[in-house]
Scaffold this motif. Sequence first.
Motif, mmCIF file in Angstrom:
data_model
loop_
_atom_site.group_PDB
_atom_site.id
_atom_site.type_symbol
_atom_site.label_atom_id
_atom_site.label_comp_id
_atom_site.label_asym_id
_atom_site.label_seq_id
_atom_site.Cartn_x
_atom_site.Cartn_y
_atom_site.Cartn_z
ATOM 1 N N LYS A 170 65.801 77.126 -34.611
ATOM 2 C CA LYS A 170 65.964 77.058 -36.295
ATOM 3 C C LYS A 170 64.867 75.043 -36.133
ATOM 4 C CE LYS A 170 69.140 79.690 -38.621
ATOM 5 N NZ LYS A 170 70.655 78.685 -39.099
ATOM 6 N N LEU B 175 78.319 84.280 -36.196
ATOM 7 C CA LEU B 175 78.745 84.025 -34.343
ATOM 8 C C LEU B 175 77.372 82.839 -34.373
ATOM 9 C CD1 LEU B 175 78.405 87.357 -33.219
ATOM 10 C CD2 LEU B 175 80.086 85.624 -32.765
ATOM 11 N N SER B 176 76.237 82.780 -35.315
ATOM 12 C CA SER B 176 74.647 81.859 -35.292
ATOM 13 C C SER B 176 75.598 80.670 -35.350
ATOM 14 C CB SER B 176 74.084 81.908 -35.956
ATOM 15 O OG SER B 176 74.273 81.837 -37.656
ATOM 16 N N GLN B 177 76.623 80.293 -36.201
ATOM 17 C CA GLN B 177 77.091 78.850 -36.717
ATOM 18 C C GLN B 177 78.684 78.613 -35.456
ATOM 19 O OE1 GLN B 177 78.750 79.831 -41.042
ATOM 20 N NE2 GLN B 177 76.692 80.496 -41.542
ATOM 21 N N GLY B 178 78.662 78.775 -34.509
ATOM 22 C CA GLY B 178 79.143 79.238 -33.718
ATOM 23 C C GLY B 178 80.936 79.643 -33.307
ATOM 24 N N LYS B 179 81.003 80.175 -34.149
ATOM 25 C CA LYS B 179 82.275 80.964 -34.932
ATOM 26 C C LYS B 179 83.094 81.844 -33.567
ATOM 27 C CE LYS B 179 82.433 78.858 -38.886
ATOM 28 N NZ LYS B 179 83.068 79.190 -40.262
ATOM 29 N N SER B 180 84.068 81.543 -33.509
ATOM 30 C CA SER B 180 84.710 82.428 -31.838
ATOM 31 C C SER B 180 84.440 83.280 -32.836
ATOM 32 C CB SER B 180 85.851 81.424 -31.211
ATOM 33 O OG SER B 180 86.988 81.894 -32.180
ATOM 34 N N LYS C 217 79.443 73.754 -30.866
ATOM 35 C CA LYS C 217 80.637 74.250 -30.244
ATOM 36 C C LYS C 217 80.736 75.211 -28.938
ATOM 37 C CE LYS C 217 83.179 74.450 -34.861
ATOM 38 N NZ LYS C 217 81.445 74.838 -35.954
ATOM 39 N N ASN C 218 79.437 76.222 -28.347
ATOM 40 C CA ASN C 218 79.308 76.868 -28.060
ATOM 41 C C ASN C 218 77.934 77.620 -27.594
ATOM 42 O OD1 ASN C 218 79.376 79.099 -30.189
ATOM 43 N ND2 ASN C 218 80.813 79.844 -30.331
ATOM 44 N N ALA D 283 71.355 79.275 -31.577
ATOM 45 C CA ALA D 283 70.288 79.011 -33.259
ATOM 46 C C ALA D 283 69.493 77.600 -33.930
ATOM 47 C CB ALA D 283 71.806 79.624 -34.204
ATOM 48 N N ALA E 3 75.417 80.569 -28.610
ATOM 49 C CA ALA E 3 75.202 80.679 -29.870
ATOM 50 C C ALA E 3 75.103 80.039 -31.173
ATOM 51 C CB ALA E 3 76.154 81.795 -30.344
ATOM 52 N N GLU E 4 75.912 79.276 -30.819
ATOM 53 C CA GLU E 4 75.272 77.884 -32.000
ATOM 54 C C GLU E 4 74.175 77.268 -31.096
ATOM 55 O OE1 GLU E 4 78.271 74.714 -32.711
ATOM 56 O OE2 GLU E 4 77.480 74.750 -34.876
ATOM 57 N N LEU E 5 74.329 77.023 -30.376
ATOM 58 C CA LEU E 5 73.027 76.119 -29.252
ATOM 59 C C LEU E 5 71.888 77.027 -30.098
ATOM 60 C CD1 LEU E 5 72.586 73.819 -27.844
ATOM 61 C CD2 LEU E 5 72.661 75.373 -26.311
#
Lengths: 209, 209
Positions: B204, A159-164, B193-194, B200, B196-198
């Motif tokens: 970081k 999820l933290s890697q932007g995956k759906s 992508k979304n 993170a 959540a990734e942002l």
Amino acid sequence: MRYRTVIVDDHPIVISGIAGLLTDLNNIEIVKKFESGIALLDYIEDHHVDLILMDIFLPVINGVDLCKTIKQKHPKIVIIGMSSQSERSLVMQFIQNGGNGYILKNASFDEFKDCIYKAIDGEIVFSEEVKTIISQPLSEDLERIPALSRRERDIALLLSQGKSTQEIADDLFLSFLTVQTHRRNILQKYKMKNVAELIAFLLKNNMMN
Amino acid sequence: MRYRTVIVDDHPIVISGIAGLLTDLNNIEIVKKFESGIALLDYIEDHHVDLILMDIFLPVINGVDLCKTIKQKHPKIVIIGMSSQSERSLVMQFIQNGGNGYILKNASFDEFKDCIYKAIDGEIVFSEEVKTIISQPLSEDLERIPALSRRERDIALLLSQGKSTQEIADDLFLSFLTVQTHRRNILQKYKMKNVAELIAFLLKNNMMN
DNA sequence: CTTCTTTTACCTGATATCAGGTAAAAAAAA
DNA sequence: TTTTTTTTACCTGATATCAGGTAAAAGAAG
């Protein structure tokens, strides 16, 4: 050699207090005192400075950003952060942005002296109370927070890697619906409103990786 | 007083190398060597240990978690982390989980000796190369990454608190559609992508708070 | 061997996000 | 003063998330 030293604090009383402590040290020469970071930035462009003692909570520009800015142009200046109370993440941020040490203002004269000399010597230093702050969350923070299960951690990481949800399901060879359940369980476990808040929470509490 | 010391590393050759270095130090007594963290956890329940030198990359349980577990039960044991190569966030995580220092394995004998003595003395220590690693991202990492504008930072912060677009609009007295635009601009700026990734990414890279 | 936790899986409906487009006022930089 | 960046705002449609429910199989712990 005498170290040309600058003190930055928005409380004049604190400045004079620290200056008083430091006059006893014969190789520390206080060349300037500032109440704001902007004035300091101007000053160091035209004057040689070896050491800066700065409050972290400053008006306009905060200590962390100030430290980062100074270190980019003048990496050799030793910068020690100070504050009255403090928390773990703030200290770590300061160090990650180039700070050479962090002292709580209630530290003893000996601690101040020790930390300053060691920082000049190239070490990264913390006053006693700071050391306990950065390594103590173990007994309070982390013990009452429930842990992620292995699968939950896998999913949180993706999820933290932007995956759906669908992408995570594909990555882990699971059903879309299973991943959805896991995600909801994690959100409920930590009472988070959505994945964004969850990721922020997990990263701040070192619960990922 | 002799400090009862344990070495943990999954490479036997490294263990003997470190052990060789340390035998010269007359107040460091190596009482045990382990190749895994699990075995160490058993050992310290029944035996007195003052100092642990541990590799960070271990099978089964990693060094950071191992350190956290040990410190929860035995906060007085001094733990120094080691690795061959390293990165900033790993070192910081180790310290935040109670580690008393971090040394790269290519450090000189003198550095090892210095760090160990200072750590025993209650300091938090880093070998030279580690110090440069944790304070150098300034020149590489952060300079090429575009900054958030003030409004974007406001919105990113609220997003990390789990707020929805509508809630953010209400908080900042903006139109729902404006917040939507800002959020999209931020995502595009960093190619995320979304949200959540942002979040993170921003956390970081120390780009929030 | 029983109990608790974890992992797996399905269903539905309301709400939110994401991606595409456009555009004008305000502020900052050149 | 002109140019660029930032902030503000609107429209639409496809896709994803979130919240509610249920439940069985597998594994760990007691």
